[in-house]
Design an enzyme around this catalytic site. Structure first.
Site, short mmCIF file in Angstrom:
data_model
loop_
_atom_site.label_atom_id
_atom_site.label_comp_id
_atom_site.label_asym_id
_atom_site.label_seq_id
_atom_site.Cartn_x
_atom_site.Cartn_y
_atom_site.Cartn_z
N ILE A 176 0.83 -1.22 0.00
CA ILE A 176 0.00 0.00 0.00
C ILE A 176 0.86 1.26 0.00
O ILE A 176 0.60 2.20 -0.75
CB ILE A 176 -0.93 -0.01 1.24
CG1 ILE A 176 -2.00 -1.08 1.08
CG2 ILE A 176 -1.58 1.37 1.43
CD1 ILE A 176 -2.77 -1.37 2.35
N ASP B 75 -4.56 2.38 6.72
CA ASP B 75 -3.78 1.86 7.85
C ASP B 75 -4.67 0.83 8.54
O ASP B 75 -5.76 1.16 9.01
CB ASP B 75 -3.42 3.03 8.80
CG ASP B 75 -3.07 2.58 10.21
OD1 ASP B 75 -3.23 3.37 11.14
OD2 ASP B 75 -2.64 1.40 10.36
N GLU C 103 0.29 -1.85 10.49
CA GLU C 103 0.19 -0.50 11.09
C GLU C 103 1.50 -0.06 11.74
O GLU C 103 1.94 1.08 11.53
CB GLU C 103 -0.92 -0.46 12.13
CG GLU C 103 -1.01 0.92 12.79
CD GLU C 103 -2.22 1.13 13.66
OE1 GLU C 103 -2.52 0.28 14.52
OE2 GLU C 103 -2.89 2.15 13.47
N GLU C 104 2.09 -0.96 12.52
CA GLU C 104 3.32 -0.57 13.21
C GLU C 104 4.42 -0.23 12.20
O GLU C 104 5.16 0.74 12.37
CB GLU C 104 3.80 -1.70 14.13
CG GLU C 104 2.93 -1.90 15.36
CD GLU C 104 1.78 -2.87 15.11
OE1 GLU C 104 1.62 -3.35 13.97
OE2 GLU C 104 1.03 -3.11 16.08
N GLY D 211 -7.94 -6.27 8.47
CA GLY D 211 -8.58 -7.09 9.49
C GLY D 211 -8.39 -8.57 9.30
O GLY D 211 -9.00 -9.38 10.00
#
Ligand code: APR
Length: 551
Positions: A312, A323, A341-342, A459
Site C-alpha cells: 500500500i 492503515d 500498522e506498526e 482485518g
C-alpha cells in the site's frame, strides 16, 4: 460448471488479456506485470485520479480545526509556530498536558535531607542539556531523573543491549551527536509548541494541523519520556483510553524487532536533526454522523485493480492509503507489534505523534492523516522486518506545504471466534467503519477529490478476518463513497483472482450495494444456521440473480 461461472470465466480471461505486461502508462512504474495484476489497467479507467498536489481550501483555523502555525506565513512558504503567552500556565483536561507546564512539579532531595519542590521542566532541562551521553546507562539515568515514580519500574536492558551490539562508530555517533541533537530538539518544546494541542476525544470531529518541526520536537520528548501523566497503565487512569506515547516500553526488552525499530526511529531523528523538514501535517478525527441504509443502497460498484505484488505505501501518490489500525492508533508500535500498522508508523514516524492526542477510536470513527512523510525503507514483515536505509521522500507538497500522502486509520474488529464476522451486526459495523474512512462526507476539512482507496487484507491478519469477505466489505464501502479501489493481496495470487473474478461477476450482473448486502444478510443467516460449507463467493454467485426474498 454453472452458466454464471462459464460466463464469468470468459470475462475473467478477456480481462486478463487487457492487463498483459506493458499495460502501465509509460510514465507509471508498473506495480506488477501480467498475471500479478488484474483489473482496471489504466488510470483513466479509474476515473480521473486526484491531481497531486490536490487543490485544498485555504488554510485557516476554525472552531474544529486547530492550526499550530502562523497561517499568514504559510502562504509565503514559511512555517512559524504560533506563540501563546503564558503557555506554561496552561493545564487543561481537554488539551495535551505539556512537560514544560508549571503545574508539573517534582520533589528534589537537597543535601540528602531537604525535599524541595521544583518545576519538573527545570529537571528535564538539566538532565537532557548535554553535549554528549557517555553511555546508554547515562541516557537511562537522565530519563529517570524526571520520572522518579517509575525509576524502579522501568527497565532499559533492551536499549543497553541495542547499544552494546552496535559497531563502535555507530554507538559514538548516537551518544556524541544524535542523542544530544534529539535532546536539544526536545528542549525547544516551549518555543515550538506553546499553542495548546487539543485532545481528539471520542465523538469530537476535530482537526489539528502542525509543522513537521513541531512533530519532531514532540516525538523527541516522547523518546525521552517527558510527557507527564502518560505512564500509568491503571484502567482508571486519566489517559487509559489513549495510546501510550512515551518510548519507555520500547527500551525494556531486547529483541531483533526492537532493535530494527530503534534503527528506523534513529534514522528519522538523524534526518530531521540534520535537515529539518519544513512542511505541515494534518490529523483529523472523523465521526460517521449518519450510518448508511446498506439494504437500500442504489450504488453500483466502482472500478477495482487487484495486485498480488506491491504494498500500500508504495501506491501511487494521491491515493487514500489504508492503515489496518488498532482502535488505539499505532497499535504496538512502541511495544512488540510489527505488522502493517506498526511498520507504517515506523517508516512514517510523524504518524506516532497521533498517539499523543487521539483517544481510542469508536466504531463509527476514523483518523485521517495528511502529509506524513516517509523517512525509511524496509524489508521483511513482522519477525523478518529489517530497517534498510533512510528514504528521501520526494512526494509533492500541496498549498498547505503537506506531502500528498493521505493515510486513513480504520480499525477492523478482532474476531476471537472467526464465525462471528458473518453475523450481520458485525458485517454492518465493518461496512460503516470502512465507509467512515473512505467517505469525505464527514471530513472536518473538505476534500474536493476522491482518489482511489489503496487497501488490502484489512482485518485479516492479527484480527483473523476472512479476506474474501473483507474485500467485499471494502468494495461496497468504496462504492458507497464513490471511490475506486486498488487492492493488494500481499502475495496471494489465488485471492487476487477470486476477488477480481467476483468483482467482474458483480459488475457484469449490474449489482447494487443494496442487493449485495441483501445476499450477505441471507448468507449470514445460512452460515450461522449450517456449517460454513458453502463458499461465500459461490453462495453470492448462486443467489445474487435471485429475486429479492427468494433466497
Ligand atoms: N500492504 C498491503 N498489504 C499488507 C501490508 C502492506 N504494507 N502489510 C500487511 N498486509 C496484509 C497482510 O496480508 C496482512 O496479513 O494485510 C494483512 C493484515 O495486516 P495486519 O496488520 O495483521 O492487520 P489486521 O488484521 O487488521 O490487524 C490489525 O494489528 O498491526 C496491528 O495495530 C494493529 O492492532 C492492529 C492489528
Amino acid at each position: 460448471m454453472s452458466a454464471d461461472k462459464a460466463n464469468t470465466k470468459g470475462r475473467a480471461e478477456e480481462n486478463i488479456s487487457a492487463t498483459q505486461p506493458g499495460w502501465a502508462l509509460p510514465s507509471e512504474k508498473p506495480h506488477c506485470s501480467g498475471e500479478a495484476c488484474l483489473g482496471a489497467a489504466r488510470q483513466e479507467e479509474f476515473g480521473k485520479p486526484a491531481p497531486c498536489p490536490p487543490e485544498v481550501p485555504p488554510l485557516k483555523p476554525s472552531a474544529n480545526h486547530t492550526v499550530c502555525v502562523q497561517v499568514s506565513a504559510v502562504g509565503l512558504g514559511i512555517v512559524l509556530p504560533v506563540q501563546t503567552p503564558n503557555a506554561a500556565e496552561i493545564w487543561k483536561s481537554d488539551y495535551v498536558k505539556m512537560p514544560f507546564a508549571n503545574h508539573c512539579r517534582q520533589t528534589r532531595t537537597v543535601c540528602f535531607v531537604r525535599h524541595v519542590e521544583v518545576i519538573r521542566w527545570l529537571v528535564i532541562k538539566a538532565a537532557l542539556n548535554k553535549d554528549r551521553f557517555e553511555s546508554s546507562k547515562h541516557l537511562e539515568n537522565a530519563i529517570k531523573e524526571y520520572n522518579q515514580k517509575y525509576a524502579h519500574l522501568w527497565r532499559f536492558s533492551g536499549l543497553h543491549q541495542h547499544f552494546d551490539q552496535l559497531p563502535d562508530s555507530e554507538r559514538q555517533y548516537l551518544l556524541g551527536t544524535l542523542l544530544p541533537g534529539m535532546a536539544k530538539l526536545a528542549l525547544q518544546l516551549p518555543e515550538q509548541c506553546s499553542k495548546p494541542i487539543p485532545l481528539l476525544k471520542q465523538r469530537r470531529a476535530h482537526a489539528i494541523t502542525m509543522s513537521q518541526e513541531q512533530i519532531a520536537c514532540l516525538l523527541a520528548n516522547a523518546f525521552f519520556c517527558t510527557f507527564p501523566h502518560r505512564n500509568s497503565t491503571q484502567p482508571n487512569s486519566e489517559y487509559h483510553s489513549f495510546p501510550d506515547i512515551n518510548f519507555s516500553r520500547l527500551f525494556a526488552n531486547f529483541s531483533q524487532r526492537m532493535s530494527e525499530k530503534l534503527k528506523t526511529i534513529f534514522c528519522y531523528f538523524s534526518m530531521v536533526t540534520e535537515n529539518m523538514p519544513t512542511g505541515l501535517v494534518t490529523f483529523q478525527r472523523c465521526c460517521l454522523n449518519d450510518s448508511v441504509d446498506w439494504r437500500r443502497s442504489p450504488c453500483k460498484l466502482t472500478q477495482l485493480r487487484v495486485s498480488s505484488e506491491g504494498r500500500i505505501e508504495e501506491e501511487e501518490q494521491g491515493e487514500l492509503q489504508v492503515d489496518f489500525a488498532s482502535p488505539m492508533v499505532g497499535g504496538g508500535v512502541l511495544g512488540s507489534g510489527l505488522v502493517q500498522e506498526e511498520i507504517r508508523f515506523l517508516i512514517n514516524p510523524e504518524l506516532i505523534v497521533a498517539r499523543l492526542f487521539t483517544e481510542k477510536l469508536a466504531d463509527n470513527e476514523c483518523l485521517v492523516i495528511t502529509g506524513a512523510q516517509r523517512y525509511s525503507e524496509y524489508g521483511g514483515y513482522s519477525d523478518s522486518y529489517r530497517w534498510l536505509r533512510c528514504h528521501n521522500d520526494e512526494t509533492p507538497r500541496d498549498s498547505w506545504l503537506r506531502r500528498c500522502t493521505e493515510i486513513v486509520a480504520i480499525d477492523a474488529l478482532n474476531f476471537r471466534n472467526p464465525m462471528d464476522q458473518y453475523k450481520i451486526c458485525y458485517l454492518e459495523r465493518e461496512l460503516n467503519k470502512a465507509y467512515c474512512g473512505f467517505s469525505t462526507a464527514d471530513r472536518v476539512i473538505l476534500a474536493r477529490h476522491k482518489p482511489a482507496v489503496a487497501t488490502g487484507n484489512w482485518g485479516c491478519g492479527a484480527f483473523k478476518g476472512d479476506a474474501k469477505l473483507k474485500a467485499l466489505i471494502q468494495i461496497m464501502a468504496a462504492a458507497q463513497a464513490q471511490r475506486d479501489v486498488v487492492y493488494f493481496t500481499f502475495g496471494d495470487t489465488a485471492l487476487m483472482r477470486s476477488i477480481k473474478e467476483m468483482h467482474q461477476f458483480l459488475q457484469g450482473s449490474n449489482v447494487t450495494v443494496g442487493r449485495l448486502y441483501d445476499v450477505l444478510e441471507k448468507y449470514s443467516r445460512k452460515a450461522l444456521g449450517v456449517s460454513m460449507g458453502r463458499d461465500l463467493y459461490e453462495f453470492i454467485r448462486s443467489n445474487v440473480a435471485c429475486p429479492k426474498g427468494r433466497i
